[in-house]
Design a protein around this motif. Structure first.
Motif, PDB file in Angstrom:
ATOM      1  N   GLY A 145       0.933  -1.071   0.147  1.00  0.00           N
ATOM      2  CA  GLY A 145       0.180  -0.012  -0.056  1.00  0.00           C
ATOM      3  C   GLY A 145       1.195   1.533  -0.083  1.00  0.00           C
ATOM      4  O   GLY A 145       0.637   2.320  -0.486  1.00  0.00           O
ATOM      5  N   SER A 146       1.735   1.394   1.029  1.00  0.00           N
ATOM      6  CA  SER A 146       2.662   2.455   0.839  1.00  0.00           C
ATOM      7  C   SER A 146       3.499   2.574  -0.445  1.00  0.00           C
ATOM      8  O   SER A 146       3.067   3.938  -0.556  1.00  0.00           O
ATOM      9  CB  SER A 146       3.572   1.798   1.964  1.00  0.00           C
ATOM     10  N   LEU A 147       3.973   1.962  -1.023  1.00  0.00           N
ATOM     11  CA  LEU A 147       4.599   2.083  -2.703  1.00  0.00           C
ATOM     12  C   LEU A 147       4.257   1.881  -3.340  1.00  0.00           C
ATOM     13  O   LEU A 147       3.874   2.780  -3.895  1.00  0.00           O
ATOM     14  CB  LEU A 147       5.451   0.507  -2.764  1.00  0.00           C
ATOM     15  N   SER A 148       2.725   1.715  -3.727  1.00  0.00           N
ATOM     16  CA  SER A 148       1.334   1.731  -4.396  1.00  0.00           C
ATOM     17  C   SER A 148       1.208   3.742  -4.346  1.00  0.00           C
ATOM     18  O   SER A 148       0.834   4.044  -5.389  1.00  0.00           O
ATOM     19  CB  SER A 148       0.651   0.989  -4.481  1.00  0.00           C
ATOM     20  N   TYR A 149       0.806   3.709  -3.441  1.00  0.00           N
ATOM     21  CA  TYR A 149       0.750   5.600  -2.874  1.00  0.00           C
ATOM     22  C   TYR A 149       2.051   6.045  -3.702  1.00  0.00           C
ATOM     23  O   TYR A 149       2.330   6.892  -4.009  1.00  0.00           O
ATOM     24  CB  TYR A 149       0.881   5.591  -0.921  1.00  0.00           C
ATOM     25  N   PHE A 167      10.037  -9.180   1.792  1.00  0.00           N
ATOM     26  CA  PHE A 167       8.196  -9.194   1.179  1.00  0.00           C
ATOM     27  C   PHE A 167       8.906  -9.925   0.244  1.00  0.00           C
ATOM     28  O   PHE A 167       8.746  -8.582  -1.053  1.00  0.00           O
ATOM     29  CB  PHE A 167       8.134  -8.757   1.656  1.00  0.00           C
ATOM     30  N   THR A 168       8.509 -10.647  -1.110  1.00  0.00           N
ATOM     31  CA  THR A 168       9.044 -10.897  -2.748  1.00  0.00           C
ATOM     32  C   THR A 168       7.527 -10.703  -3.494  1.00  0.00           C
ATOM     33  O   THR A 168       8.012 -10.563  -4.206  1.00  0.00           O
ATOM     34  CB  THR A 168      10.405 -11.996  -2.796  1.00  0.00           C
ATOM     35  N   GLU A 169       6.939 -10.668  -1.843  1.00  0.00           N
ATOM     36  CA  GLU A 169       5.811 -10.650  -2.882  1.00  0.00           C
ATOM     37  C   GLU A 169       4.990  -9.128  -3.727  1.00  0.00           C
ATOM     38  O   GLU A 169       4.886  -8.911  -4.334  1.00  0.00           O
ATOM     39  CB  GLU A 169       4.412 -10.485  -1.824  1.00  0.00           C
ATOM     40  N   VAL A 170       6.537  -8.053  -3.101  1.00  0.00           N
ATOM     41  CA  VAL A 170       5.911  -6.631  -3.933  1.00  0.00           C
ATOM     42  C   VAL A 170       6.445  -6.966  -5.269  1.00  0.00           C
ATOM     43  O   VAL A 170       5.567  -6.038  -5.725  1.00  0.00           O
ATOM     44  CB  VAL A 170       7.123  -5.616  -2.731  1.00  0.00           C
ATOM     45  N   LEU A 171       7.431  -7.512  -5.560  1.00  0.00           N
ATOM     46  CA  LEU A 171       7.682  -7.929  -6.975  1.00  0.00           C
ATOM     47  C   LEU A 171       6.952  -8.507  -7.875  1.00  0.00           C
ATOM     48  O   LEU A 171       6.790  -8.158  -9.038  1.00  0.00           O
ATOM     49  CB  LEU A 171       8.299  -9.240  -7.680  1.00  0.00           C
ATOM     50  N   HIS A 172       5.650  -8.909  -7.212  1.00  0.00           N
ATOM     51  CA  HIS A 172       4.627  -9.568  -8.100  1.00  0.00           C
ATOM     52  C   HIS A 172       3.249  -8.297  -7.934  1.00  0.00           C
ATOM     53  O   HIS A 172       2.576  -8.142  -7.017  1.00  0.00           O
ATOM     54  CB  HIS A 172       3.845 -10.488  -7.231  1.00  0.00           C
ATOM     55  N   THR A 173       2.744  -8.212  -9.199  1.00  0.00           N
ATOM     56  CA  THR A 173       1.754  -7.216  -9.864  1.00  0.00           C
ATOM     57  C   THR A 173       0.700  -7.037  -9.507  1.00  0.00           C
ATOM     58  O   THR A 173      -0.334  -6.207  -9.085  1.00  0.00           O
ATOM     59  CB  THR A 173       1.867  -6.819 -11.334  1.00  0.00           C
ATOM     60  N   LYS A 174       0.336  -8.547  -8.962  1.00  0.00           N
ATOM     61  CA  LYS A 174      -1.082  -8.692  -8.814  1.00  0.00           C
ATOM     62  C   LYS A 174      -1.128  -8.010  -6.847  1.00  0.00           C
ATOM     63  O   LYS A 174      -2.424  -7.811  -6.595  1.00  0.00           O
ATOM     64  CB  LYS A 174      -1.595 -10.253  -8.500  1.00  0.00           C
ATOM     65  N   TYR A 175      -0.478  -7.818  -6.376  1.00  0.00           N
ATOM     66  CA  TYR A 175      -0.426  -7.558  -4.885  1.00  0.00           C
ATOM     67  C   TYR A 175      -0.324  -5.458  -4.924  1.00  0.00           C
ATOM     68  O   TYR A 175      -0.321  -4.866  -4.160  1.00  0.00           O
ATOM     69  CB  TYR A 175       0.422  -6.880  -4.322  1.00  0.00           C
ATOM     70  N   LEU A 176       0.303  -5.370  -6.077  1.00  0.00           N
ATOM     71  CA  LEU A 176       0.581  -3.722  -6.506  1.00  0.00           C
ATOM     72  C   LEU A 176      -0.820  -2.894  -7.151  1.00  0.00           C
ATOM     73  O   LEU A 176      -1.262  -3.550  -8.308  1.00  0.00           O
ATOM     74  CB  LEU A 176       1.128  -3.383  -6.795  1.00  0.00           C
ATOM     75  N   ALA A 177      -1.115  -1.679  -6.861  1.00  0.00           N
ATOM     76  CA  ALA A 177      -1.562  -0.778  -7.493  1.00  0.00           C
ATOM     77  C   ALA A 177      -0.933  -0.376  -8.993  1.00  0.00           C
ATOM     78  O   ALA A 177      -0.069   0.390  -9.119  1.00  0.00           O
ATOM     79  CB  ALA A 177      -2.739   0.269  -6.996  1.00  0.00           C
ATOM     80  N   ARG A 178      -1.943  -0.488  -9.940  1.00  0.00           N
ATOM     81  CA  ARG A 178      -1.747  -0.214 -11.633  1.00  0.00           C
ATOM     82  C   ARG A 178      -0.032   0.597 -11.331  1.00  0.00           C
ATOM     83  O   ARG A 178       0.315  -0.970 -11.098  1.00  0.00           O
ATOM     84  CB  ARG A 178      -2.211   2.074 -11.083  1.00  0.00           C
ATOM     85  N   ASN A 179       0.518   1.475 -11.285  1.00  0.00           N
ATOM     86  CA  ASN A 179       2.228   1.601 -11.786  1.00  0.00           C
ATOM     87  C   ASN A 179       3.147   1.356 -11.007  1.00  0.00           C
ATOM     88  O   ASN A 179       4.020   1.254 -11.503  1.00  0.00           O
ATOM     89  CB  ASN A 179       2.262   2.643 -12.583  1.00  0.00           C
ATOM     90  N   ALA A 180       2.759   0.916  -9.902  1.00  0.00           N
ATOM     91  CA  ALA A 180       3.626   0.552  -9.276  1.00  0.00           C
ATOM     92  C   ALA A 180       4.692  -0.150  -8.826  1.00  0.00           C
ATOM     93  O   ALA A 180       4.929  -1.381 -10.549  1.00  0.00           O
ATOM     94  CB  ALA A 180       3.544   0.524  -7.432  1.00  0.00           C
TER      95      ALA A 180
END
Length: 180
Positions: A145-149, A167-180
């Motif tokens: 959420g912070s990274l997307s913001y 957290f390698t999950e931050v590299l998967h686009t499904k966890y991030l909104a739009r262009n993060a």
């Protein structure tokens, strides 16, 4: 508003490594690092890797080089082109203390909240292992959420961000909104 460092070094870490074999000064195993953050792209760097791989050291190294450049000091790098930086924010591992009336998790949230509210396009944000002290799902959610913001918020171009995480999950686009 560019940040370009070629063969940057962390002088304290380099000195400790050099002294590890008896302080003869010839045993340094520190490997210099490059950093490039352009005016409008490559502004958010996510750094993952195993424990003791140098993620935090690298992020702190960049912050130290930026700070030293802004006070007109020697910069431990082969070359550095550092655009104006108005603030350096850090969210680094905190030690719990009986003197502080907040948990380490609350301190971490306060630090990241300040970054999200006060950062500008000219700010440098060092976010080291944010969300690690909470449940994995909560930590991933807070971090993503912070990274997307930061990537999609009202500050465009976004601030320069160095984020270290397990957290390698931050590299998967499904966890991030739009262009993060």
């Amino acid at each position: 508003n560019v940040l370009e460092i070629k063969k940057g070094r962390h002088l304290l870490a380099e000195a400790v490594l050099a002294c590890g074999g008896g302080c003869d000064g010839n045993t340094s195993t520190f490997i210099p690092n490059n950093t490039t953050m352009l005016c409008t792209s490559q502004r958010i760097h996510v750094i993952t890797g195993p424990n003791l791989s140098g993620k935090s050291l690298y992020a702190k190294q960049v912050a130290i080089i930026v700070f030293l450049a802004h006070i007109g000091s020697f910069v431990p790098a082969e070359s550095a082109f550092i655009g104006l930086t108005d603030r350096i924010f850090t969210r680094v591992v905190t030690k719990e203390s009986g003197n502080v009336p907040q948990s380490s998790f609350m301190i971490d949230l306060s630090q990241v909240s300040s970054m999200l509210r006060l950062a500008t396009s000219r700010s440098l944000l060092i976010i080291d292992e944010f969300g690690k002290g909470s449940l994995a799902a909560d930590g991933i959610g807070l971090l993503c959420g912070s990274l997307s913001y930061l990537a999609n918020g009202s500050i465009q171009p976004p601030p320069r961000v160095l984020l270290t995480t397990h957290f390698t999950e931050v590299l998967h686009t499904k966890y991030l909104a739009r262009n993060a």
